[in-house]
Structure formats: structure tokens, C-alpha cells
Design an enzyme around this catalytic site. Structure first.
Site, PDB file in Angstrom:
ATOM      1  N   CYS A 158      55.172 -75.943 -46.867  1.00 34.29           N
ATOM      2  CA  CYS A 158      55.165 -74.932 -47.928  1.00 34.29           C
ATOM      3  C   CYS A 158      53.775 -74.334 -48.155  1.00 34.29           C
ATOM      4  CB  CYS A 158      55.691 -75.531 -49.227  1.00 34.29           C
ATOM      5  SG  CYS A 158      54.863 -77.062 -49.713  1.00 34.29           S
ATOM      6  N   SER A 187      56.131 -78.974 -58.104  1.00 33.69           N
ATOM      7  CA  SER A 187      57.450 -79.060 -57.470  1.00 33.69           C
ATOM      8  C   SER A 187      57.322 -79.329 -55.980  1.00 33.69           C
ATOM      9  CB  SER A 187      58.265 -77.790 -57.718  1.00 33.69           C
ATOM     10  OG  SER A 187      57.571 -76.650 -57.240  1.00 33.69           O
ATOM     11  N   GLY A 188      56.143 -79.058 -55.406  1.00 37.17           N
ATOM     12  CA  GLY A 188      55.905 -79.408 -54.014  1.00 37.17           C
ATOM     13  C   GLY A 188      55.966 -80.907 -53.773  1.00 37.17           C
ATOM     14  N   GLU A 210      48.371 -83.136 -46.570  1.00 38.46           N
ATOM     15  CA  GLU A 210      48.576 -81.698 -46.705  1.00 38.46           C
ATOM     16  C   GLU A 210      47.512 -80.881 -45.981  1.00 38.46           C
ATOM     17  OE1 GLU A 210      51.468 -79.132 -48.699  1.00 38.46           O
ATOM     18  OE2 GLU A 210      51.366 -81.228 -48.158  1.00 38.46           O
ATOM     19  N   ARG A 244      46.258 -80.137 -56.164  1.00 37.44           N
ATOM     20  CA  ARG A 244      47.451 -80.083 -57.019  1.00 37.44           C
ATOM     21  C   ARG A 244      47.063 -79.572 -58.393  1.00 37.44           C
ATOM     22  NH1 ARG A 244      52.082 -80.264 -54.760  1.00 37.44           N
ATOM     23  NH2 ARG A 244      51.945 -82.394 -53.939  1.00 37.44           N
ATOM     24  N   HIS A 251      52.602 -71.789 -54.859  1.00 34.97           N
ATOM     25  CA  HIS A 251      51.385 -72.222 -54.171  1.00 34.97           C
ATOM     26  C   HIS A 251      50.493 -70.997 -53.958  1.00 34.97           C
ATOM     27  CE1 HIS A 251      53.061 -76.071 -53.770  1.00 34.97           C
ATOM     28  NE2 HIS A 251      53.187 -76.185 -52.466  1.00 34.97           N
ATOM     29  N   ASN A 336      56.881 -72.008 -53.458  1.00 36.58           N
ATOM     30  CA  ASN A 336      56.869 -73.165 -52.563  1.00 36.58           C
ATOM     31  C   ASN A 336      58.223 -73.814 -52.336  1.00 36.58           C
ATOM     32  OD1 ASN A 336      56.070 -73.871 -55.418  1.00 36.58           O
ATOM     33  ND2 ASN A 336      56.554 -75.921 -54.672  1.00 36.58           N
ATOM     34  N   THR A 337      59.166 -73.712 -53.287  1.00 39.54           N
ATOM     35  CA  THR A 337      60.473 -74.330 -53.031  1.00 39.54           C
ATOM     36  C   THR A 337      61.525 -73.308 -52.599  1.00 39.54           C
ATOM     37  OG1 THR A 337      61.280 -74.231 -55.318  1.00 39.54           O
ATOM     38  CG2 THR A 337      60.012 -76.192 -54.670  1.00 39.54           C
TER      39      THR A 337
END
Length: 361
Positions: A158, A187-188, A210, A244, A251, A336-337
Site C-alpha cells: 500500500c 488502517s494499514g 515497510e 505511522r 498514506h 491505503n485500503t
């Protein structure tokens, strides 16, 4: 009888699984008929299995509430009920690799949100606007698996969606060195603020694994197919920090770029807003009409205002300006989702259907 393809969601009770369920409600090509999850959820209705853990802002679709959840480990039984599956299982990488291959070997295509197969040499990792030609390796993967129609395809991480599209649009100017810092929503990590109250008013300067993904996965996307495998590109060299931040969805990336050929600002913006790919040409159901937009305002893009651009499937770029050390710098934002997870996988599946890789069993 419905002409839609019958879809199963592996890992359907988790956050990404829930996003798949939401995005596929009333989809013109796909219908969710099967949901599989861990043995502890098996046998319950989907509504019972999720309980109070529904994390989407929209209500759970009525059509899935009564679907009995199947045991994801009962591969043959799950596969028999569907034409293909989306994978969002929460397991170790080794377990994910094994179970996704097991589904593929039942002649069931697997379109995965997981990272386990992103570096399997004959598994395509695709952003459909950028590298749909990588689907060509599926023929070689099928030979390895001994399948006729079963295979695995994946979407990338993502975090890279907020800057890789822009760099792709600028390929003709030969970007060769990139510094990126990503500011990534909770939510990532599959969390909400209710699940993760310590993230409120907090920033954590580390997200495990990441940075490596953010530096290397774009190179695989920009690579080429050779002798049945994907060979990653050598450039641009990317160094990245991933942080984060206390945001639910979205993102953002702050990016610095060096180019071998020196573009003007007007040329860079022109390439962004006119960038098109296979999803736009084929008018795929989930495709954003305009994949990348450029925002002139000095304080945009913003998460609250812009994360849902093109229903979360578009990328917003702003603050493009010359840099004193690098050539240019900019800020990118993606959902991102949606684009970065379930939506990107749905678009991959649409592209695979349009190209004839997924059809009815």
C-alpha cells in the site's frame, strides 16, 4: 442464473476482507458467494463471525450477513464453490504461500492482497495502470504448478501507491535517484483508533518491513518479463523512511527526485494528468476515470479532503516544486485500503478477466 463470476474471500472477517466485501457489493462482474476464515469463525454466519468488529464506515451489506463462513483450510471445499478467490488471510508468510498455492492447484485463480508471493519470480505483482504486461508470466507459473486455469497474482504494498504512479508517469525523463518518506495511516496495520488508542496524538517512526518493501517493490513493478520470470529494474535507486501517523485512512509520501533529463514543471504536470493505462482504456468497473490528478493549492492534497478521490482509487499529487539538492520534490496521497489494498486487488481481477485469465469454471 447469474452471469457474474462467483467469488470467494479468504480471510473475509479481517479489515481488508471487510473492505473486499464492501467494494464488491453490487459489482457488475463479481458476486461474493463464499467467505472463508479461521476455524474459530467457521460455521457461523458472516454477521456472527464479525460480531462487533465491522470496521467499515458503511454498513455490512445485507447480501453477505447470512453467508455461512467456511474454514479457509478446507481448500477443496471452498474452491469448489467459486470461480476465483481474493486472499486476505492473516497467517505467517510460509502458511500464506502454501495455502495460496493449494487454492491455485485446485484450478482456482487467486488474486492476493498478501505480500507472501510478491517476490515469487513467476507471480505477477501488478498495478494495472502500470505493468499489466507482467500477467504474461502466468503461463510459466501454470507450467510450474501443473494447472490449466489456476494461478496466483498479487498487488503491491500500500505504501508505494502514493509515489510510484507519479514516477511512472515521468519515466521518459529518467528518474534515477529517489528519497521518499511515507506517512502511513493506522488502517494499514488493520487497526482503528478503537483498537489502537495509543496512536491518538502519536507518531511512531517505524513500521516493520515497510521500508524494504517501499524501496524494492517499485523496481519489480518497473521490471520486465524474461525467460518466464520478472526481472526487476535497476533504477531509480530509492531510499525510504516509513512513519505511522494518527490518521485512519490515507498514506502520504514526501518525495525528492533526480532526473537525467531535465523536465519543466509544466511537462511534469502534463504527464501526470494525462497518464492513462489499461484500466482506463478498457473502462474497467473499478478504474478511476483519471488515475492521477495534480492539485495546485499549496496545502493539498490533504487526507480529510482528498483521500476518497475517485472513490479511493485515484492518486492525488501536489506541492511539485524545484529542490535545492534534488531536481524536483512533490507530495502524493493514496487511499491505503482501497487503491492500496482491496480496491487494487479488485482492479487486478477486473484486468485479469478482461484479458481472459479469469472466467467461469
Amino acid at each position: 442464473m447469474s452471469e457474474k463470476l462467483k467469488v470467494g474471500i479468504l480471510g473475509g472477517t479481517g479489515m481488508v476482507g471487510q473492505r473486499f466485501i464492501s467494494l464488491l457489493e453490487n459489482h457488475p462482474w463479481f458476486e461474493v458467494v463464499t467467505i472463508a476464515a479461521s476455524p474459530r469463525s467457521a460455521g457461523k454466519s458472516y454477521e456472527e463471525a464479525v460480531g462487533g468488529r465491522w470496521k467499515m464506515t458503511t454498513p455490512m451489506p445485507e447480501a453477505v450477513k447470512k453467508i455461512p463462513v467456511m474454514n479457509v483450510n478446507e481448500v477443496e471445499r471452498v474452491a469448489a464453490s467459486v470461480d476465483f478467490v481474493f486472499s486476505a488471510v492473516d497467517m505467517s508468510k510460509e502458511e500464506i504461500r502454501a495455502i495460496e498455492e493449494a487454492y491455485a492447484k485446485t484450478e482456482t485463480p487467486v488474486v492476493s492482497n498478501n505480500s507472501a508471493h510478491r517476490w515469487t519470480p513467476d507471480v505477477p505483482m501488478v498495478v494495472p495502470e502500470i505493468n499489466p504486461e507482467h500477467f504474461e508470466v502466468i503461463a510459466f507459473q501454470k507450467q510450474r504448478l501443473g494447472t490449466q486455469r489456476g494461478f496466483i497474482a498479487v498487488k503491491p504494498n500500500c505504501s508505494i501507491q502514493s509515489y510510484t504512479p507519479a514516477l511512472t508517469a515521468w519515466k521518459e525523463f529518467e528518474p534515477y535517484e529517489v528519497v521518499a518518506t511515507t506517512y502511513q495511516a493506522i488502517s494499514g496495520a488493520g487497526k482503528t483508533f478503537k483498537d489502537w488508542p495509543e496512536m491518538a496524538e502519536n507518531i511512531i517512526p517505524y513500521i516493520g518491513g515497510e521500508e524494504e518493501k517501499s524501496e524494492q517493490e517499485p523496481l519489480r513493478i518497473w521490471g520486465h518479463v524474461e525467460n518466464g520470470v520478472i526481472v526487476k529494474a535497476e533504477e531509480p535507486r530509492i531510499t525510504c523512511q516509513c512513519i505511522r501517523v494518527p490518521v485512519l485512512n490515507g498514506h502520504m509520501a514526501a518525495v525528492f527526485v533526480k532526473f537525467r533529463k531535465k523536465p519543466t514543471k509544466e511537462e511534469l504536470i502534463d504527464r501526470l494528468v494525462n497518464f492513462r493505462g489499461f484500466p482506463q482504456e478498457a473502462k474497467l468497473p473499478s478504474a478511476p476515470q483519471q488515475f492521477i490528478r495534480y492539485m495546485e493549492e499549496c496545502d493539498r492534497p490533504q487526507v480529510q479532503l482528498d483521500v476518497d478521490y475517485e472513490h479511493g482509487m485515484g492518486v492525488s499529487v501536489g506541492r511539485l516544486r524545484e529542490d535545492t539538492i534534488y531536481d524536483w520534490k512533490f507530495v502524493g496521497l493514496s487511499h491505503n485500503t482501497v487503491r492500496g489494498a482491496a480496491g487494487g486487488a479488485v482492479l487486478c481481477a477486473e484486468a485479469l478477466k478482461a484479458k481472459g485469465y479469469i472466467n467461469k469454471k
